[in-house]
Structures are given as structure tokens and as C-alpha cells.
Design a protein around this motif. Structure first.
Motif, PDB file in Angstrom:
ATOM      1  N   SER A   4     -15.350  62.931  40.847  1.00 55.12           N
ATOM      2  CA  SER A   4     -14.028  63.546  40.753  1.00 55.12           C
ATOM      3  C   SER A   4     -13.517  63.364  39.336  1.00 55.12           C
ATOM      4  O   SER A   4     -14.085  62.616  38.533  1.00 55.12           O
ATOM      5  CB  SER A   4     -13.061  62.907  41.756  1.00 55.12           C
ATOM      6  OG  SER A   4     -12.895  61.527  41.455  1.00 55.12           O
ATOM      7  N   ALA A 284      -8.512  61.874  45.138  1.00 55.86           N
ATOM      8  CA  ALA A 284      -9.012  63.246  45.179  1.00 55.86           C
ATOM      9  C   ALA A 284     -10.222  63.371  46.089  1.00 55.86           C
ATOM     10  O   ALA A 284     -10.372  64.359  46.816  1.00 55.86           O
ATOM     11  CB  ALA A 284      -9.375  63.710  43.765  1.00 55.86           C
ATOM     12  N   LEU A 285     -11.112  62.368  46.057  1.00 54.65           N
ATOM     13  CA  LEU A 285     -12.293  62.407  46.920  1.00 54.65           C
ATOM     14  C   LEU A 285     -11.960  62.110  48.374  1.00 54.65           C
ATOM     15  O   LEU A 285     -12.617  62.623  49.283  1.00 54.65           O
ATOM     16  CB  LEU A 285     -13.338  61.408  46.417  1.00 54.65           C
ATOM     17  CG  LEU A 285     -14.016  61.758  45.091  1.00 54.65           C
ATOM     18  CD1 LEU A 285     -14.901  60.612  44.628  1.00 54.65           C
ATOM     19  CD2 LEU A 285     -14.829  63.043  45.215  1.00 54.65           C
TER      20      LEU A 285
END
Length: 481
Positions: A4, A284-285
Motif C-alpha cells: 500500500s 488502507a490494506l
């Protein structure tokens, strides 16, 4: 292993890094920050291009201020106020990858829980001490957001008669115990602005009463805010992060918790400036992309209405349009949204071709409006001065639009030139290049709003007050049947 990009937006620096699924920083870049949100967005886009690879699956951004993470919307900010920028959507459009945004302190706390001082703890309160004071709360190792923006710990009141805070109230702990507040304590003591917090500690250790008084004035309100957070949230750990987190932790040594009910372990955060990018990358992941906009407001009556968001290129009208659409739930039709796919498929063209395609796209917008159900309100983002006024009037008549209001977006020519230049490599072939910039500066000197119906003026060099815009829209449209 998926990767990410984590981005941390600060008042002084913009930091970004490519992050592994385990939180390892694989590559990092940084840029200087700026008060202009469009410039910040351009610099973020540049950093993302430097870091992006096929293995990068998502992008996370930590934003200062109030953020509705579920909707992917920035609600307010400070030195870098991105409330006027549809940040998540625009980054997604640029990269084709899902973007998660959240308050920067939430991102830092996520990193500290994964890799830093928060490991092994379930319920954590975190204060970040810097220019201001940020905050984040985790319960059972999940970030607490409340209805949207819970965790604004910098706005715990410690003196109801104290300094006026940026939030509009008095005596928030941010006004007494932030880096900015420390500077005020130093100035009031008559010391030079160049004295550092480390020097204050050294003077205090040498028996300097003045230095001790400054540190006391800085630390004791913070202790009161910590005690309040402990009383309300009962964490098993309080973390102090940010650029002055370690200094604040040391200063608290002379302001211990006195009330037996409010005892809690207080530690300095461990990851320093890396916490923001690591947390943003991990979030984000882990997270789903933002949930999108709120449900639309009910359409009124049986007439078609149009909000004309007007301004020359780089005036900020697209930012305003998206912000209004996010808040009002009305469909948005933009000239570039229609035109750019044709430029991409056809491979661009010369200036004449671009203008011809612009006129066709303009006609397409009003054809779509004409097919919309009665009672629809649309937002149209365009520079309405690029064609004669009678062309617009003919389109409105054919589309059956019975009411228009106008939002006029503007900025000085020099600002528009800088914005336009910063975005040159983001535009499809066929858009005017750098040679257009002098023409743009001259256009800014003579451009005028349409003044067709009610008008709202927006200077896009200043923070955009979307609350005022939406209140005005509801007011001017209230009487339409």
C-alpha cells in the motif's frame, strides 16, 4: 504480498511511503506542505506516482482535522484545510486504486497498536502534541469514531475562561498545551522565540524558576485533559505522540495524576514521524474503500433546477462542485467528465479540436439534464463564459430547467497559473499545455459570473465554507414548488 501507499499530511511536511502488509517502510518520499489544498493535492499525486507499483493495492491518507472516514469526507482542518477537496475521490480517479482517508491521529494510533507502544493493549487513548493537539481512541483495538469524528481530544476543555480556540470555544487543551501554546508561554515569560523545549528542560534542571513555571503552565492542563479522558474512557494506556510527545511526557513528570480514580499508565509513542505513513498504509490494506456519499435529499416539486458552478480553469470549481454534491446528494455533471474519455480514446487533438469537443460535451450535459425526471436538481461544473450567453439560454430552455443559481469560483491569476501548471501532467492529451498559462492569467482579470439568478461568491484561496454554501442553497431554493 500486497503493498500500500501511506500518506501523512502535516502543516510543514507531506510524507508518503510504500508500506508492506507487516508495516515495513519499503520506500519513502516527502514534499513541503502548503496552505492551498489544490497544491497539496498536486504534490500528493506526485509522491504517489513515485511510489506506485503493480503490487500497490490501496492508498491510505492521514488528514489533519475532522474526518468522516465512513464517507471519505474531510469536514474541517487547520493550516492544511482539505475540506474543500474531494480528496479520496480525486486520488481514486488519478490512480484507479481504492483510497481510505482518516484523521491523522487515528492513523498514528493504528501504527502504534501494530508496531509501537500500543502493542499488547486493547483500550488506548492517544494525544498527539504538535502545532495543535490531535487525538484518537481505541476500544478493543478498534478505532472509535462515534457518529463520525470522535477522538478530538485536543478540544477537551481545561479552562472555561481561557483562550479562544480555533474550534470556536474557549480553553481547549490545544490552547494551553500544544506547541503553539508553548510558544505563547515562552513569549509571555519574556524569553526569546528561539529557545527550544530541550533548553527549557536544561534551564529547569539548573534551577531556573522561570523555565519551571513555563513547563508547569504547559503540562498541568494536559494532565487535566488526560485525567478527563481516563475518567470517560477508562483506557489501559495513554500515549503521547507527535513532534512534542516525548517532551510532553517528560513535562508530565512534574504534574502527576493526583486523584486516585484517574490513574493510568502514560507513555511516549515509539514510532515518531513514521507512525502516520505506517498507520495509513496498514489501514488502507485492512479497510474497505470509503462508503461514498450520504443519501440524497428529496427532490422538491416538479421543476428541474440547476446549480451552475462557474469559474475559469483552475479556479477551484471542480472542488466546490464535488463538495456540494457530496453534501447535498445531487447529481454532478462536469464538462471534463464528458470530454476527457473522448480525448483519451481519440488520442487528443489540437486546440480547435478541444474547443469543438467542449461544445459537444456542453450540449451533452444539457441533453442529459433534459432526460432527467421532473423535480431533479443537478450541479453543472463548467466555465460558462467559453460560449455566448444565448447558447446557455437555449440549452436551459430545451432541457426544461426552470430555476438556476450560480456559485462563482475565482482566485488571482498567479494562483491559477501555479495550480494549472502543477496539474499539466494529470490532464489527457488535447487539453491546452503550458503555453495557455499567460492566457489564463489574462482571462482571470476579465472573467465575470453570469449573474443569472441568485449568486454565491467563493474565493478559493480561502478555506471553503461548505456549511454556508449548503445553507444558502437550501434558502434560495426553499420556495420552489
Amino acid at each position: 504480498m500486497p503493498l500500500s501507499i501511506g500518506i501523512d499530511i502535516g502543516g510543514t511536511n507531506l510524507r508518503a511511503a510504500r508500506i508492506s502488509a507487516t508495516g515495513e517502510i519499503l520506500k519513502r518520499v516527502s514534499e513541503k506542505s502548503a496552505p492551498d489544498p489544490e497544491l497539496v493535492l498536486g504534490r500528493i499525486a506526485d509522491m504517489v506516482r513515485l511510489l506506485d507499483t503493480p503490487d500497490v493495492k490501496a492508498i491510505g491518507v492521514g488528514v489533519p482535522g475532522r474526518v468522516d472516514a465512513r464517507r471519505g469526507a474531510v469536514l474541517s482542518g487547520g493550516y492544511v484545510n482539505l475540506a474543500s477537496v474531494a480528496l479520496a475521490q480525486r486520488l481514486e480517479d488519478m490512480t484507479g486504486k481504492p483510497v481510505v482517508i482518516d484523521n491523522d491521529c487515528n492513523m498514528a494510533l493504528a501504527a502504534e497498536m501494530a508496531l509501537g507502544a500500543g502493542r499488547g493493549h486493547g483500550n488506548i487513548v492517544m494525544f498527539t502534541i504538535g502545532t495543535g493537539i490531535g487525538g484518537a481512541v481505541a476500544q478493543d483495538r478498534r478505532i472509535t469514531r462515534g457518529s463520525a469524528t470522535a477522538g478530538q481530544l485536543g478540544h477537551i476543555t481545561v479552562d472555561v475562561n481561557g483562550e479562544v480556540c480555533a474550534c470556536g470555544r474557549r480553553g481547549c487543551v490545544e490552547t494551553t498545551s500544544s506547541g503553539t501554546a508553548l510558544g505563547r508561554h515562552i513569549a509571555r515569560a519574556g524569553l526569546g522565540a528561539e529557545i527550544s523545549v530541550d533548553q527549557l528542560f536544561a534551564h529547569d534542571a539548573a534551577g531556573d524558576i522561570q523555565a519551571r513555571d513555563i513547563l508547569d503552565a504547559w503540562a498541568r492542563p494536559l494532565r487535566a485533559a488526560i485525567d478527563t479522558a481516563v475518567a470517560v474512557l477508562a483506557p489501559d494506556l495513554v500515549l503521547l505522540g507527535g513532534g512534542l510527545g516525548r517532551a510532553a511526557h517528560a513535562a508530565l513528570g512534574r504534574a502527576p495524576a493526583m486523584a486516585p480514580w484517574y490513574q493510568c499508565q502514560v507513555e511516549a509513542a515509539q514510532l515518531g514521524d513514521d507512525a502516520g505513513v505506517i498507520g495509513a498504509g496498514l489501514q488502507a490494506l485492512a479497510a474497505e474503500p470509503h462508503a461514498g456519499t450520504v443519501a440524497p435529499l428529496a427532490q422538491s416539486g416538479h421543476v428541474r433546477r440547476a446549480v451552475l458552478v462557474n469559474g475559469i480553469p483552475a479556479s477551484g470549481k471542480s472542488t466546490v462542485s464535488r463538495g456540494v454534491a457530496d453534501r447535498m446528494g445531487w447529481p454532478l455533471l462536469a464538462l471534463d467528465t464528458i470530454k476527457n474519455p473522448f480525448l483519451e480514446v481519440l488520442g487528443g487533438g489540437d486546440r480547435l479540436f478541444n474547443r469543438t469537443l467542449g461544445r459537444a460535451s456542453y450540449q451533452a450535459i444539457w441533453s442529459v439534464v433534459g432526460e432527467a425526471p421532473a423535480g431533479t436538481t443537478v450541479i453543472v461544473d463548467a466555465w460558462f463564459g467559453f460560449q455566448p450567453r444565448e447558447v446557455l439560454e437555449d440549452h436551459l430552455r430545451k432541457a426544461g430547467v426552470e430555476q438556476t443559481v450560480e456559485i462563482w469560483c475565482h482566485a488571482p491569476g498567479e494562483v491559477l497559473a501555479e495550480r494549472y501548471g502543477a496539474r499539466l501532467d494529470q490532464r489527457p492529451a488535447g487539453h491546452p499545455g503550458a503555453a495557455y498559462i499567460p492566457e489564463l492569467i489574462e482571462l482571470a482579470k476579465r472573467a465575470e459570473p453570469l449573474r443569472r439568478g441568485p449568486l454565491f461568491d467563493v474565493d478559493t484561496t480561502k478555506p471553503i465554507d461548505f456549511d454556508a454554501i449548503t445553507a444558502w442553497l437550501r434558502s434560495v431554493m426553499a420556495g420552489v414548488a
